[in-house]
Motif scaffolding. Sequence first.
Motif, PDB file in Angstrom:
ATOM      1  N   THR A  17       4.784   1.948  13.106  1.00  0.00           N
ATOM      2  CA  THR A  17       3.965   0.928  13.371  1.00  0.00           C
ATOM      3  C   THR A  17       3.768   0.660  11.987  1.00  0.00           C
ATOM      4  OG1 THR A  17       2.357   1.766  13.712  1.00  0.00           O
ATOM      5  CG2 THR A  17       3.149   1.230  15.508  1.00  0.00           C
ATOM      6  N   GLU A  18       4.080   1.264  10.898  1.00  0.00           N
ATOM      7  CA  GLU A  18       3.548   1.756   9.280  1.00  0.00           C
ATOM      8  C   GLU A  18       4.089   0.415   8.485  1.00  0.00           C
ATOM      9  OE1 GLU A  18       2.021   2.477   6.101  1.00  0.00           O
ATOM     10  OE2 GLU A  18       2.104   3.542   7.223  1.00  0.00           O
ATOM     11  N   PHE A  19       5.771  -0.091   8.817  1.00  0.00           N
ATOM     12  CA  PHE A  19       6.546  -1.390   8.135  1.00  0.00           C
ATOM     13  C   PHE A  19       7.051  -2.269   8.196  1.00  0.00           C
ATOM     14  CE2 PHE A  19       7.769   3.252   6.594  1.00  0.00           C
ATOM     15  CZ  PHE A  19       7.212   3.023   5.484  1.00  0.00           C
ATOM     16  N   LEU A  20       5.759  -2.334  10.259  1.00  0.00           N
ATOM     17  CA  LEU A  20       6.163  -3.950  10.323  1.00  0.00           C
ATOM     18  C   LEU A  20       3.946  -4.503  10.717  1.00  0.00           C
ATOM     19  CD1 LEU A  20       7.342  -2.465  14.455  1.00  0.00           C
ATOM     20  CD2 LEU A  20       8.277  -3.787  12.137  1.00  0.00           C
ATOM     21  N   PRO A  21       4.293  -5.543  10.549  1.00  0.00           N
ATOM     22  CA  PRO A  21       2.688  -5.986  10.104  1.00  0.00           C
ATOM     23  C   PRO A  21       1.366  -6.475  11.365  1.00  0.00           C
ATOM     24  CG  PRO A  21       4.529  -7.761  10.448  1.00  0.00           C
ATOM     25  CD  PRO A  21       5.136  -6.100  10.227  1.00  0.00           C
ATOM     26  N   ILE A  22       1.513  -4.871  12.075  1.00  0.00           N
ATOM     27  CA  ILE A  22       1.163  -5.467  13.123  1.00  0.00           C
ATOM     28  C   ILE A  22      -0.451  -3.492  13.123  1.00  0.00           C
ATOM     29  CG2 ILE A  22       2.242  -5.586  14.838  1.00  0.00           C
ATOM     30  CD1 ILE A  22       3.052  -2.844  15.556  1.00  0.00           C
ATOM     31  N   SER A  23      -0.531  -3.077  11.983  1.00  0.00           N
ATOM     32  CA  SER A  23      -1.341  -2.001  11.144  1.00  0.00           C
ATOM     33  C   SER A  23      -1.022  -0.992  11.285  1.00  0.00           C
ATOM     34  CB  SER A  23      -1.890  -2.481  12.019  1.00  0.00           C
ATOM     35  OG  SER A  23      -3.867  -1.605  11.290  1.00  0.00           O
ATOM     36  N   SER A  24      -0.253   0.319  11.186  1.00  0.00           N
ATOM     37  CA  SER A  24       0.129   1.407  11.653  1.00  0.00           C
ATOM     38  C   SER A  24      -1.548   2.273  11.967  1.00  0.00           C
ATOM     39  CB  SER A  24       0.612   2.552  11.062  1.00  0.00           C
ATOM     40  OG  SER A  24      -0.177   2.700   8.918  1.00  0.00           O
ATOM     41  N   THR A  25      -2.838   2.193  10.604  1.00  0.00           N
ATOM     42  CA  THR A  25      -3.960   2.584  11.135  1.00  0.00           C
ATOM     43  C   THR A  25      -4.426   2.573  12.486  1.00  0.00           C
ATOM     44  OG1 THR A  25      -4.348   2.387   8.340  1.00  0.00           O
ATOM     45  CG2 THR A  25      -6.096   2.519   9.424  1.00  0.00           C
ATOM     46  N   GLY A  26      -4.484   1.153  12.285  1.00  0.00           N
ATOM     47  CA  GLY A  26      -4.998   0.556  13.225  1.00  0.00           C
ATOM     48  C   GLY A  26      -4.415   1.251  14.620  1.00  0.00           C
ATOM     49  N   GLY A  73       0.025  -7.760  -5.248  1.00  0.00           N
ATOM     50  CA  GLY A  73      -0.884  -6.307  -5.714  1.00  0.00           C
ATOM     51  C   GLY A  73      -2.492  -6.683  -4.698  1.00  0.00           C
ATOM     52  N   PHE A  74      -2.955  -8.068  -5.345  1.00  0.00           N
ATOM     53  CA  PHE A  74      -4.367  -8.125  -4.796  1.00  0.00           C
ATOM     54  C   PHE A  74      -4.275  -8.665  -2.990  1.00  0.00           C
ATOM     55  CE2 PHE A  74      -5.400  -8.940  -9.208  1.00  0.00           C
ATOM     56  CZ  PHE A  74      -6.545  -8.202  -9.215  1.00  0.00           C
ATOM     57  N   ALA A  75      -3.342  -9.404  -2.547  1.00  0.00           N
ATOM     58  CA  ALA A  75      -3.475  -9.110  -1.682  1.00  0.00           C
ATOM     59  C   ALA A  75      -2.792  -7.466  -0.716  1.00  0.00           C
ATOM     60  CB  ALA A  75      -1.928  -9.551  -0.927  1.00  0.00           C
ATOM     61  N   GLN A  76      -2.472  -7.079  -0.503  1.00  0.00           N
ATOM     62  CA  GLN A  76      -2.661  -5.612  -0.677  1.00  0.00           C
ATOM     63  C   GLN A  76      -3.719  -4.776  -0.039  1.00  0.00           C
ATOM     64  OE1 GLN A  76       0.244  -2.353  -1.027  1.00  0.00           O
ATOM     65  NE2 GLN A  76      -0.760  -2.242  -2.577  1.00  0.00           N
ATOM     66  N   VAL A  77      -5.293  -5.326  -1.331  1.00  0.00           N
ATOM     67  CA  VAL A  77      -6.108  -4.964  -1.199  1.00  0.00           C
ATOM     68  C   VAL A  77      -7.144  -5.025   0.175  1.00  0.00           C
ATOM     69  CG1 VAL A  77      -9.021  -5.321  -1.897  1.00  0.00           C
ATOM     70  CG2 VAL A  77      -6.744  -5.056  -3.903  1.00  0.00           C
ATOM     71  N   PHE A  78      -6.834  -6.419   1.472  1.00  0.00           N
ATOM     72  CA  PHE A  78      -7.201  -6.634   2.524  1.00  0.00           C
ATOM     73  C   PHE A  78      -6.450  -5.637   3.397  1.00  0.00           C
ATOM     74  CE2 PHE A  78      -7.189 -10.733   0.427  1.00  0.00           C
ATOM     75  CZ  PHE A  78      -8.499 -11.113   0.564  1.00  0.00           C
ATOM     76  N   SER A  79      -5.622  -4.823   3.123  1.00  0.00           N
ATOM     77  CA  SER A  79      -5.443  -3.751   3.872  1.00  0.00           C
ATOM     78  C   SER A  79      -5.896  -2.388   3.639  1.00  0.00           C
ATOM     79  CB  SER A  79      -3.649  -3.287   3.657  1.00  0.00           C
ATOM     80  OG  SER A  79      -3.307  -2.013   2.576  1.00  0.00           O
ATOM     81  N   LEU A  80      -6.749  -2.308   2.997  1.00  0.00           N
ATOM     82  CA  LEU A  80      -8.245  -1.321   2.988  1.00  0.00           C
ATOM     83  C   LEU A  80      -8.563  -1.184   4.179  1.00  0.00           C
ATOM     84  CD1 LEU A  80      -9.092  -1.340  -1.064  1.00  0.00           C
ATOM     85  CD2 LEU A  80      -7.272   0.260   0.524  1.00  0.00           C
ATOM     86  N   ILE A  81      -8.593  -2.710   4.687  1.00  0.00           N
ATOM     87  CA  ILE A  81      -9.859  -2.845   5.824  1.00  0.00           C
ATOM     88  C   ILE A  81      -9.135  -2.455   7.447  1.00  0.00           C
ATOM     89  CG2 ILE A  81     -10.678  -3.860   7.568  1.00  0.00           C
ATOM     90  CD1 ILE A  81     -11.120  -6.283   5.283  1.00  0.00           C
ATOM     91  N   PRO A  82      -8.860  -1.222   7.526  1.00  0.00           N
ATOM     92  CA  PRO A  82      -8.017  -0.905   9.260  1.00  0.00           C
ATOM     93  C   PRO A  82      -8.046  -1.713  10.320  1.00  0.00           C
ATOM     94  CG  PRO A  82      -9.883   0.392   8.386  1.00  0.00           C
ATOM     95  CD  PRO A  82     -10.211  -0.747   8.040  1.00  0.00           C
TER      96      PRO A  82
END
Length: 266
Positions: A19-28, A153-162
């Motif tokens: 799931t790490e590289f799919l747009p489905i959230s590995s952390t989630g 890079g700024f779009a990636q900031v949103f990924s800090l939300i699990p």
Amino acid sequence: MEFFALIQSIVLGLVEGLTEFLPISSTGHLIIAGDLLAYTGEQAKTFEICIQLGAILAVCWLYRQRLLRVVAGLTREAGARQFALNLVIGVLPSAVFGLLLHTMIKEHLFNPVVVALAMIVGGLVIFLVERRERKPRIAEVEQMRASDALKVGFAQVFSLIPGTSRSGATIIGGMLFGLSRKAATEFSFFLAIPTMFLATGYDVYKSWHALAQQDLPFFAVGFVTAFLSALVAIKGLIRYVAHHDFTIFAWYRVVFGALALFYFLR
């Protein structure tokens, strides 16, 4: 290592790698899987970060020749220097916000309900982006400018939300800013390398007290499993984006998020 612990490590490693590289959230997925497997707490959070490094090394291995060409060309090729600069610029926003918000995120956002809601919202965003008519202005990663890297890079900031998904945020963000689906996907892979190395190093440093020598086999099994399963996932995603959009991942996120929300709020 006990048998159940071995199963926990393998399952979580598979979840991370696939799931790490799919747009489905590995952390989630890891947070939810850890909850179902009764593996939670401070050590679990550190384990999840560490096995992400295994997945990132899969990118390094698959793109090793391209990365080596960039390193070799840093002193004589403008394209190689621009590529390296783009990675540095792209990682800065999430590095800054990650340092500022690290403690708050781990304490308050690492829970299944937040993940489920972020999964649903992220799925709806993908639906909206894929419905837009657009003509990419950047077909290949090598055509990206510093300003393009900063936007991603700024779009990636949103990924800090699990639950948001780092790859989802960077790929969909890249597409919104004019990258082709292929270029956005590849840049997401490359940007993951410095991002996750920094995140892993910082988290291990902060959580070193929670680790013990007897934990090493558990971490090692998850690490290797994540590496191997990520190899499969990356190759599959590259083949997929050549002929398909990301709508199927949007449906998956919404359905999975809704089911998770129902399960944890019932």
